[in-house]
Write a protein that holds these residues in place. Structure first.
Motif: not given
Ligand code: SAM
Length: 539
Positions: A487-515
């Protein structure tokens, strides 16, 4: 279906359509009430929704009128308290009765609310509400704070730099240090603290004829929409980038700007897939205007899930940006659905402890109780129409389930690219079904486990994203091995806030190249061994 039920259905957005309120109402073919009346009711009730929410909660009518939904209560209270014609239903209609019998209580709370907010008359208050709506600013955001809707502008690093823009296109602008200051008069500019090369100006300023805009030096793009390319953070060693669902191309040109600033434009390579050929034309135009046509290889009509991850041409794909189709429930356009603040049944005045109502109380109490019993009966008569609302909810749930299955398919396909170590997944949806739930399923997939894909934790994210406070919901991450971390890794935006954005969601997945390589090698060896075991010839 009455005007109020149809308006409630539009608000519930049962068809999960994005876009403006106008499009949603006037694009709906099967309405029985005049679309103009539905549009006016929803737009006006939305403008007043923070006020009406407060009035309804203080009046406690949702507790008394058990089958009046928060949306219906809001729409009806609007007409009862603010519409010249009053409630647009016959006097004996159950909906009219359900709201009108609380008229005294609602009017008293409405007056108290006006006085608390310092407005001498309803007319002065109305002017203030209309002005706030017109400037795109809510009097109160969904979290009870001031909201703002600036015009976000990304400086296109393929063509220019922030410094050049500040000394040319925005030379006569005064710099402000808070988004809320953009509510002031004159030419104002705010430089964003999360995303490099992003600025905000007041929404009343039209840039459509600005030479920098016409030359593709600046691109109008919501702040939230800039998160995926920035979070992906492609580096020269990541090689080739794929934008899987690219049109109209905001994120494609953003990622192109990032990769070209790190390597020479001739080495930077972005493949942009777009399944819809018509939308791909817009993508093409946008890439050209942004000066990115040499960086971006556009695959018009290409379904990303049909791209062969093991093809030689994709052997060096290290990063993928996934921004698939979604319900669009987070979208806010200039003419879009403004944020509606709905009353909550639990927010009303709570019964005082130790003063439990008894069946045989005093006469006044008894009268109230009798009324309540009648209310239950009358609203039950609405069952067929309530069922329609329930049906809308089912339609929405089914649509979200379909979208989520498709979104997961896109992620799992991206996980198959042999050299990939970075993937971002984003939606402009506010529904957990399309957001955290999809991320959890992707992490639990066989391919994620085989290839070592994991969530990019907050502390490893690029600085501007690490600093962003609005994160995912741990409850929606149930099923993950560490729901709080996901949950902490997931980034959210909410519309109608003081942050001035649309409602949005983004998360990133990674892996080690070697692994990843090791695991893949093991897998290949295992496959080969299995193939050998299966070989039963020449005996
Ligand atoms: C949310 S929009 C992308 C917006 C874009 N990333 C931007 O920032 O401008 C999703 C796009 O993905 C396209 N799309 C949907 N499924 C696809 C698939 N399987 N392969 C490629 N494109 C797809 C849709 O046609 C649509 O244009």
């Amino acid at each position: 279906m009455s005007l109020y039920y149809e308006a409630a259905s539009i608000i519930a957005n049962a068809d999960a359509k994005g876009g403006s309120l106008k499009n949603r109402v006037f694009g709906k073919k099967d309405l029985k009430s005049p679309p103009g009346a539905i549009y006016a009711l929803v737009a006006e009730a939305t403008k007043w929704s923070t006020v009406l929410k407060d009035v309804i909660e203080r009046s406690d009518i949702l507790r008394l009128e058990k089958k009046l939904t928060p949306t219906l209560a809001l729409l009806l209270a609007h007409d009862l308290l603010l519409a010249k014609r009053g409630v647009a239903a016959p006097k004996e209609h159950p909906l009219n009765l359900a709201i009108s019998r609380h008229k005294a209580r609602l009017s008293a709370e409405f007056t108290k609310c006006r006085i608390r907010n310092g407005f001498a008359t309803i007319e002065v208050w109305r002017t203030h509400i209309n002005d706030s709506a017109h400037s795109g600013e809510g009097t109160n955001g969904s979290n009870g704070t001031s909201s703002v809707r600036p015009r976000w502008v990304r400086v296109n690093a393929v063509r220019t730099t922030l410094e050049k823009c500040l000394s040319t296109a925005f030379a006569d602008y005064t710099r402000v240090t808070s988004l809320l200051d953009l509510k002031g008069t004159g030419k104002l500019i705010y430089i964003d603290e999360n995303i490099p090369n992003l600025i905000a100006i007041p929404p009343r300023i039209d840039l459509s004829k600005n030479p920098a805009y016409l030359k593709g030096e600046i691109i109008i793009q919501d702040k939230a929409s800039c998160f995926p390319a920035y979070l992906l953070n492609p580096q020269p060693e990541d090689g080739h980038v794929i934008d899987a669902c690219a049109a109209p191309g905001n994120k494609t040109t953003h990622v192109a700007a990032i990769v070209s600033s790190l390597t020479s434009a001739s080495e930077a390579k972005v493949t942009a897939c777009e399944r819809d050929k018509t939308r791909a034309l817009t993508l093409k135009k946008m890439a050209k205007l942004a000066g990115a046509e040499k960086i971006v290889d556009i695959r018009a009509g290409q379904d990303f899930t049909r791209l062969d991850p093991n093809a030689e041409q994709f052997a060096d794909v290290g990063a993928l940006l996934l921004d698939p189709s979604c319900s669009g429930s987070g979208i806010v356009g200039r003419d879009d659905m403004p944020t509606l603040h709905l009353p909550s049944v639990d927010a009303g005045p709570q019964p005082v402890a130790g003063k439990k109502r008894k069946r045989k109380g005093n006469a006044a109490e008894k009268k109230v109780e009798e009324k309540e019993e009648v209310v239950e009966e009358e609203v039950t008569e609405e069952t067929p129409e309530s069922a329609e609302v329930e049906n809308d909810e089912k339609k929405l749930a089914a649509r979200l389930a379909n979208l989520a299955a498709f979104q997961l398919k896109i992620i799992l396909h991206a996980f198959k690219f042999p050299a990939a170590t970075k993937v971002t997944y984003s939606t402009c949806s506010i529904h957990a079904e399309e957001n955290e739930n999809v991320v959890v399923k992707a992490l639990a997939s066989d391919i994620a486990k085989e290839r070592g894909w994991r969530i990019l934790p907050r502390k490893q994210q690029v600085e501007g994203m690490r600093k962003w406070q609005r994160r995912g919901n741990a409850e929606a991450c149930t099923g993950a091995s560490a729901p709080e971390v996901v949950a902490e890794a997931c980034i959210k935006c909410e519309k109608g806030t003081e942050e001035g954005t649309m409602g949005f969601f983004v998360a990133a997945f990674v892996r080690d190249r070697e692994a990843g390589e090791d695991k893949q090698q093991d897998e290949t060896e295992r496959d080969e061994e299995e193939a050998e075991d299966e070989w039963e010839g020449f005996d």
